[in-house]
Each structure stands twice: as structure tokens, then as C-alpha cells.
Scaffold this motif. Structure first.
Motif, PDB file in Angstrom:
ATOM      1  N   ILE A  67       1.102  -1.327  -0.020  1.00 33.12           N
ATOM      2  CA  ILE A  67       0.027   0.192  -0.122  1.00 33.12           C
ATOM      3  C   ILE A  67       0.811   1.406   0.344  1.00 33.12           C
ATOM      4  O   ILE A  67       1.880   0.646   0.579  1.00 33.12           O
ATOM      5  CB  ILE A  67      -1.535  -0.385   1.443  1.00 33.12           C
ATOM      6  CG1 ILE A  67      -1.531  -1.459   1.303  1.00 33.12           C
ATOM      7  CG2 ILE A  67      -1.956   1.165   1.277  1.00 33.12           C
ATOM      8  CD1 ILE A  67      -2.120  -1.434   2.628  1.00 33.12           C
ATOM      9  N   TYR A  68       0.200   2.309  -0.806  1.00 27.86           N
ATOM     10  CA  TYR A  68       1.306   3.925  -0.719  1.00 27.86           C
ATOM     11  C   TYR A  68      -0.179   4.514  -0.422  1.00 27.86           C
ATOM     12  O   TYR A  68      -1.090   4.360  -1.829  1.00 27.86           O
ATOM     13  CB  TYR A  68       2.155   3.487  -2.124  1.00 27.86           C
ATOM     14  CG  TYR A  68       2.280   5.169  -1.948  1.00 27.86           C
ATOM     15  CD1 TYR A  68       3.710   5.815  -1.666  1.00 27.86           C
ATOM     16  CD2 TYR A  68       2.030   6.143  -2.992  1.00 27.86           C
ATOM     17  CE1 TYR A  68       4.027   7.289  -1.227  1.00 27.86           C
ATOM     18  CE2 TYR A  68       2.278   7.643  -2.879  1.00 27.86           C
ATOM     19  CZ  TYR A  68       3.743   7.588  -2.121  1.00 27.86           C
ATOM     20  OH  TYR A  68       3.316   9.682  -2.300  1.00 27.86           O
ATOM     21  N   TYR A  80     -13.117   5.663   2.032  1.00 27.53           N
ATOM     22  CA  TYR A  80     -12.302   5.113   1.213  1.00 27.53           C
ATOM     23  C   TYR A  80     -10.575   4.584   2.422  1.00 27.53           C
ATOM     24  O   TYR A  80      -9.801   3.716   2.274  1.00 27.53           O
ATOM     25  CB  TYR A  80     -11.819   5.139   0.071  1.00 27.53           C
ATOM     26  CG  TYR A  80     -13.070   5.178  -0.490  1.00 27.53           C
ATOM     27  CD1 TYR A  80     -13.930   3.889  -0.790  1.00 27.53           C
ATOM     28  CD2 TYR A  80     -13.708   5.847  -1.803  1.00 27.53           C
ATOM     29  CE1 TYR A  80     -15.361   3.411  -0.900  1.00 27.53           C
ATOM     30  CE2 TYR A  80     -15.479   5.677  -1.747  1.00 27.53           C
ATOM     31  CZ  TYR A  80     -15.885   4.785  -2.106  1.00 27.53           C
ATOM     32  OH  TYR A  80     -17.302   4.482  -1.745  1.00 27.53           O
ATOM     33  N   GLY A  81      -9.619   5.863   2.656  1.00 28.80           N
ATOM     34  CA  GLY A  81      -9.133   5.987   3.090  1.00 28.80           C
ATOM     35  C   GLY A  81      -8.493   5.377   4.300  1.00 28.80           C
ATOM     36  O   GLY A  81      -8.111   4.955   4.340  1.00 28.80           O
ATOM     37  N   LEU A  89       0.684   0.285   8.358  1.00 30.43           N
ATOM     38  CA  LEU A  89       1.339   1.264   7.614  1.00 30.43           C
ATOM     39  C   LEU A  89       1.802   2.303   8.295  1.00 30.43           C
ATOM     40  O   LEU A  89       2.130   3.565   8.218  1.00 30.43           O
ATOM     41  CB  LEU A  89       0.009   1.435   6.423  1.00 30.43           C
ATOM     42  CG  LEU A  89       0.181   2.023   5.327  1.00 30.43           C
ATOM     43  CD1 LEU A  89       1.279   1.604   4.782  1.00 30.43           C
ATOM     44  CD2 LEU A  89      -0.961   2.502   4.535  1.00 30.43           C
ATOM     45  N   LEU A  90       0.527   3.254   9.757  1.00 23.25           N
ATOM     46  CA  LEU A  90       0.752   4.212   9.994  1.00 23.25           C
ATOM     47  C   LEU A  90       1.960   3.921  11.501  1.00 23.25           C
ATOM     48  O   LEU A  90       2.365   4.932  12.143  1.00 23.25           O
ATOM     49  CB  LEU A  90      -0.187   4.602  11.110  1.00 23.25           C
ATOM     50  CG  LEU A  90      -1.340   5.092  10.280  1.00 23.25           C
ATOM     51  CD1 LEU A  90      -2.780   5.308  10.903  1.00 23.25           C
ATOM     52  CD2 LEU A  90      -1.070   6.553   9.084  1.00 23.25           C
ATOM     53  N   VAL A 135       2.574   7.671   3.416  1.00 26.61           N
ATOM     54  CA  VAL A 135       2.548   6.531   4.070  1.00 26.61           C
ATOM     55  C   VAL A 135       2.656   5.198   3.161  1.00 26.61           C
ATOM     56  O   VAL A 135       1.635   5.191   2.446  1.00 26.61           O
ATOM     57  CB  VAL A 135       1.924   6.719   4.832  1.00 26.61           C
ATOM     58  CG1 VAL A 135       2.086   7.233   6.423  1.00 26.61           C
ATOM     59  CG2 VAL A 135      -0.100   6.013   4.641  1.00 26.61           C
ATOM     60  N   GLY A 136       3.700   4.333   3.207  1.00 31.15           N
ATOM     61  CA  GLY A 136       3.206   2.933   2.993  1.00 31.15           C
ATOM     62  C   GLY A 136       4.165   2.714   2.099  1.00 31.15           C
ATOM     63  O   GLY A 136       5.819   3.283   2.086  1.00 31.15           O
ATOM     64  N   ASP A 137       4.494   1.874   1.238  1.00 34.00           N
ATOM     65  CA  ASP A 137       5.703   0.957   0.563  1.00 34.00           C
ATOM     66  C   ASP A 137       6.021   2.759  -0.801  1.00 34.00           C
ATOM     67  O   ASP A 137       5.658   2.322  -2.457  1.00 34.00           O
ATOM     68  CB  ASP A 137       5.411   0.002  -0.276  1.00 34.00           C
ATOM     69  CG  ASP A 137       6.543  -0.523  -0.514  1.00 34.00           C
ATOM     70  OD1 ASP A 137       7.365  -0.104  -1.320  1.00 34.00           O
ATOM     71  OD2 ASP A 137       6.163  -2.520  -1.617  1.00 34.00           O
ATOM     72  N   ARG A 138       7.110   2.953  -0.239  1.00 30.77           N
ATOM     73  CA  ARG A 138       6.911   3.937  -1.529  1.00 30.77           C
ATOM     74  C   ARG A 138       8.586   3.201  -3.114  1.00 30.77           C
ATOM     75  O   ARG A 138       8.542   4.508  -4.175  1.00 30.77           O
ATOM     76  CB  ARG A 138       8.433   5.315  -1.742  1.00 30.77           C
ATOM     77  CG  ARG A 138       7.439   5.861   0.001  1.00 30.77           C
ATOM     78  CD  ARG A 138       8.624   6.769   0.719  1.00 30.77           C
ATOM     79  NE  ARG A 138       8.189   7.567   1.762  1.00 30.77           N
ATOM     80  CZ  ARG A 138       8.355   8.697   1.995  1.00 30.77           C
ATOM     81  NH1 ARG A 138       9.485   8.404   2.206  1.00 30.77           N
ATOM     82  NH2 ARG A 138       7.469   9.030   2.923  1.00 30.77           N
TER      83      ARG A 138
END
Length: 177
Positions: A67-68, A80-81, A89-90, A135-138
Motif C-alpha cells: 500500500i501507498y 475509503y482512505g 502502515l501508520l 505513508v506506505g511502500d514507496r
């Protein structure tokens, strides 16, 4: 206004379909929806709230979703967010934001004490602890042609189109827009 689409990589290239997220309540539901589009190939779930934030969920077969999210605070204010913003993730421990039910008295206050306005302020501050940063997988799209630097530089207004263009899927995404 929200827009959500699935991009599934197939032998013939990318296939796009718009998707309705009304029945999606959890990340698991969203992952299942992506896997229905393709069991083995890469599926990207692209979600945007116009000019506020965008998110990418990548599902590769049976692997855990990656997720990003471009703006965690903006996404946190969106239904949705909230699906995308997992505790992991946080960087929170699961359940950090839930009250300890054993410490609540039946009158709705902790340990039977009257509510104090300072405690209310502390709760508000902790709710706002989600920053306006990505946040997340860049590296979620690095192997598909969108580097971390390019992903971080995307403008919320046209991010999904830019991503689809880099993937060679701009035309198929536009057909479902």
C-alpha cells in the motif's frame, strides 16, 4: 469526488475496470476484490479523492497487499482512505486507538471520574497525530517504471493518470474514467 479503478496486468498488457467500493469495508475486502480480477498477475487498485489524496494497493497473487497513500491525514478523513490506513502502515500497535473497555465505568468515564476537558484535548491531539505526509511502500511501483522519487513528486490532481501513463495503461484507464 472519488475515483477507483483496478488495473490488472495480463499477457496482453493492462486491463482496466472501474470498481465500486460501496461493499468494501476492510483492506481484506479490497484485496479479495483485486484477486478476483486476476489470480496470478499483478493487480493495482488506484483510488483518488480529487485534489486531496491518492492511494495505490498492489496485489501480486497470494502475497500480502502493498500500500501507498500520498497524504495520510487527508486519507484518514475519508471512508475509503481509512480502509488503506492500517495500524501497521501508520506505525501503530494494533488497537492503540481503542479505549481499554475494562477501565471504563458504566457512566462513560474512566474509573468513575468526571470527564476533564484536558483529557478531551489529549484525545483530539492523538487523533490528529496522522501527518500530511505519504505513508506506505514507496517502491510499490518501482519495478513497473515509477520510482520512489517520481511517486513522491506526483500531484494529487493527476497522479493516477501519470502512473497509468508510466505503466503504458493510460488509454485503458481513461476508458473507465
Amino acid at each position: 469526488m472519488y475515483f477507483a479503478a483496478l488495473l490488472a496486468r495480463t499477457e496482453d498488457g493492462w486491463e482496466a475496470s472501474d470498481t465500486e467500493l460501496d461493499d468494501v469495508e476492510t483492506l481484506s475486502d479490497l484485496t479479495d476484490l483485486a484477486r478476483e480480477a486476476s489470480d496470478e498477475d499483478t493487480v493495482l487498485v488506484l483510488i483518488e479523492q480529487e485534489d486531496a489524496w491518492f492511494g495505490v494497493v498492489r496485489v501480486d497473487g497470494e502475497e500480502d497487499p502493498r500500500i501507498y497513500v500520498s497524504d495520510a491525514a487527508a486519507a484518514a478523513r475519508s471512508s475509503y482512505g481509512e480502509i488503506l490506513l492500517t495500524d501497521e502502515l501508520l506505525g501503530r500497535e494494533p488497537g492503540d486507538d481503542e479505549a481499554d473497555l475494562d477501565s471504563l465505568d458504566l457512566d462513560g468515564t474512566e474509573d468513575g471520574e468526571p470527564e476533564d476537558s484536558d483529557e478531551d484535548e489529549e484525545e483530539t491531539v492523538s487523533d490528529e497525530a496522522v501527518s500530511h505526509s505519504p505513508v506506505g511502500d514507496r517502491d510499490i511501483l518501482a519495478d513497473l517504471g515509477v520510482s520512489e522519487k517520481e511517486l513522491l513528486a506526483l500531484d494529487e490532481g493527476d497522479a493516477l493518470s501519470t502512473i497509468a501513463d508510466a505503466l503504458g495503461a493510460a488509454e485503458v484507464l481513461e476508458t473507465v474514467r
